[in-house]
Structure formats: C-alpha cells, structure tokens
Design an enzyme around this catalytic site. Structure first.
Site: not given
Length: 412
Positions: A383, A387
C-alpha cells in the site's frame, strides 16, 4: 597434476552457500564429470563435478561448512590417460572387498535430490533403474523404488514399544507415550531464507489484499476445444490455466505500471518489461523461477517453460539465474486444494497474484441462478506504492480478460 576444486561463482544476490554433501572421501578415485559435492544456497543446490580423472587428495571444506564464491574447497590429483595404475597405487587399499576397488564411474549418475533421498533411506544407486537421460537416477525413480520395497517417505519410525512401565507419562498408556516422540532437525538454507523473507515482508511492507472471483467457464471451454490440436502443434505441450493467467497479468501490468514497479529506498523503480515469477513446488520447498520478458511469450512457450521449470525443480537442477529477479509473481494454491488464501509479497516486488481451486458454485447471472466453475483471486499489494483503487482495478482487469479470453489475443 594438482587441481584445486573451487566453489562456483555466486551472484551478488547469493552471498554464500553451505556444503551439503561430499560424494567421495579423501583418497578415493574419481572420474571426470563425476558428481563430487553438492553446495546448497538460499535458492538452489549446485552440483560440482570432478574436472578430471584422478584421486581426491584433500577436502578443505566439510559438510555443513559455509563457503563463498570461488573459494577452494578441495584438491584433486589428476592422472593422465593410461596412468590408471598410479592413481590406484595412491588410493588406500586396506580392504579386500573387490567391489570397493571398482571405479566410481560404474555408479549410475543421480541428481542431488535423488542422492539425498537415497542416503536418507540407505539405498544404493546400483539397485535403482534410472529413467533420466543417460540412465540418470531421478528423485521419482527413488520414490518408485521405495514404494516397491514397501518403504515410506517421511519422518523416522517412532513406533518402537517402550518396555519400561516407569517411562510412561503419569496417567498415560504406552500408545500415548509413543505419540509424544520428538525429532529436532536444522532448517535447510532454503527454508531459513523463506522464513527470513516472509518476516521481512510482514515488517517492512504495508501489505493489503483485495479479492475477486472469476468465471473460468470460457477458459475451460477453450482448453477443451483446442487441447488436442494444441498438443499436436506444440510437441505434446499441454494447454494449462497458467498461460492464461500469465498473459492476463502481462496485459494488466501494462495498464497499471505501478503494480509492476518496485521500491528501492526512497525511489520507485518502474520496469519497462514484465518478468513473471511462477511459484512451483520442489523437494526442498516452494521456489519461484522467472519467465523473462513474458510479454514476448505466447501460450505454448509459457506452458513449455513452466513445464521445464517444474522438472528442474523436482530434480534440483534450477539455476540461480532462473530464480533471480522478477517484477510480479503468480502463486497457484489451487493445485493443493486451497479455496481462498492471502499470498505474501516477494520484496522488492509490490504485488503478487494468488490463484485458487476451481469450484462449481451457484451464481446469479442476469437474474438467473446458474452453476458455474468459479475461482477466487487474491491480489496482495504494498500500500506504500499502490493505492486500493489501482489494486482493485488491476484485479478486475485480470478477471475481465479471463472471462473474455479473445481480448488476450486482440490485446484490448
């Protein structure tokens, strides 16, 4: 003539190795190209062969010792053709067993995995018929021999009865005592490295996983319709599921380059190529050989390469170069029956795709309930770079390409 036996040249990603086993003792006669020693690294087992006929005069590094690239590990006294008498004179002759005096070359060749299995079960290579090239004994040959002899492959037998009643645990019987036996064995380098990498992935990445499901009926229909002709055209290579997933991943990676990127310190490295790692099972554990430039590979070439990787993995013959690098990984837990799981990242890669078991399930389609062969897909991603929206769209792209495989051919 004295010849130094050196460890192989190791790549920068493999700093050292461990002597796994010597197949000849100091003072024994060896033949040119005969396997002398196995060196285990974090990724593969490397077989070192004798550079010439002669006598293994000295061993510098013994089983369990750590070695580095090109380090001397032994010394061979070579003999020229026709000088066999000199070699025999230097070889210790303190035994009257004539069989022990025969040249080592009469022993059938065997791969590292096969030899290790033979050593574990006290088997002689002469008693096993080799099915490999040139009569080479493979690991499967050893397993077949064990099956014929009624021997099992697994942990040592701990079922010997305990005669002393006082040795039984309080309130326990003989059977419960037998079931409480333990064995302690050291981790292999591969298992230790896997453990280290998994811990690094858990502590140094912000890993999340997104899931989806795909209707595998279109792919299964194509395989059923064209399997026979595909095999006839491509020398017996079968059309499997993995080639569809590799091609779908390549197309999705082109559309979402961040998923194909890696993190190097404070920099993001975007790769202009797709090197797809494919997890395969080996006797030493799970390994991930890499399909280089998968963008330039067709279905047949992908299937053939994966088949070769599987054969090399089972024989312990994967080269370090075949395991290095990779920009994206695919792992198929479905072949072991996994219905749903969370794959773990392979740093510095930032994403990994998990395939699972195909299972028929009721699915709502256009207001009707249909029974379809469905597969759960899992995409684990870092992450820090990717995204959630990008990860979800990437996985949806793979789903759409697999549910309409003609788009893979048309690249749309």
């Amino acid at each position: 003539m004295t010849i130094e036996i050196n460890a192989p040249t190791l790549p920068e990603s493999v700093p050292d190795g461990t002597i796994s086993a010597w197949h000849r003792k100091a003072g024994e006669t060896v033949s040119r190209d005969e396997a002398l020693v196995d060196i285990e690294t974090d990724k593969v087992v490397i077989e070192i062969v004798a550079p010439a006929d002669g006598v293994l005069k000295e061993i510098y590094k013994h089983t369990g010792d750590t070695i580095v690239s090109n380090e001397p590990i032994g010394r061979l006294e070579a003999v020229e053709a026709g000088a066999g008498g000199e070699a025999a004179a230097e070889t210790p002759a303190d035994t009257t067993d004539a069989a022990a005096q025969q040249p080592a070359a009469t022993t059938p060749a065997a791969g590292p995995a096969a030899r290790r299995l033979m050593d574990e079960h006290g088997l002689d290579a002469d008693a096993i018929s080799g099915s490999g090239k040139g009569g080479r004994v493979t690991r499967q040959d050893v397993l077949d021999k064990l099956a014929d002899d009624g021997a099992g492959v697994g942990l040592p037998d701990f079922t010997a009865p305990t005669a002393d009643p006082a040795a039984r645990p309080p309130g326990g019987d003989l059977q419960s005592m037998e079931n409480r036996k333990e064995e302690r064995v050291p981790m292999s380098r591969l298992r230790a490295r896997v453990a280290q990498r998994l811990l690094e992935a858990a502590t140094t990445t912000a890993m999340l996983t997104t899931f989806n499901e795909v209707n595998m009926a279109p792919v299964m229909t194509i395989r059923k319709q064209h399997q026979q002709r595909f095999q006839e055209t491509h020398d017996g290579v079968r059309l499997g599921f993995m080639s569809f997933f590799v091609r779908a991943s390549v197309e999705a990676l082109k559309r979402f380059p961040g998923v194909n990127a890696s993190i190097d310190g404070n920099d993001i490295v975007y790769h202009g190529y797709q090197d797809i790692g494919v997890a395969v099972s080996s006797p030493r554990g799970l390994v991930v050989p890499v399909l280089r430039d998968a963008d330039n590979m067709g279905f047949a070439r992908i299937e053939k390469q994966i088949l070769e990787f599987g054969e090399k993995a089972r024989a312990g013959k994967l080269a370090i170069e075949e395991l290095a690098g990779g920009t994206f990984t695919i792992s198929n837990g479905g072949i072991f029956g996994s219905l749903l799981s969370t794959p773990i990242l392979n740093p510095p890669q930032t994403a990994i795709l998990g395939m699972h078991k195909i299972e028929e399930r009721p699915v709502a389609v256009a207001g009707e309930v249909k029974i379809l062969p469905m597969m759960y897909l899992a995409l684990s991603y870092d992450h820090r770079l990717i995204d959630g929206k990008e990860a979800v769209q990437f996985l949806v792209t793979i789903k759409e390409l697999l549910e309409d495989p003609t788009r893979l051919v048309l690249e749309i």
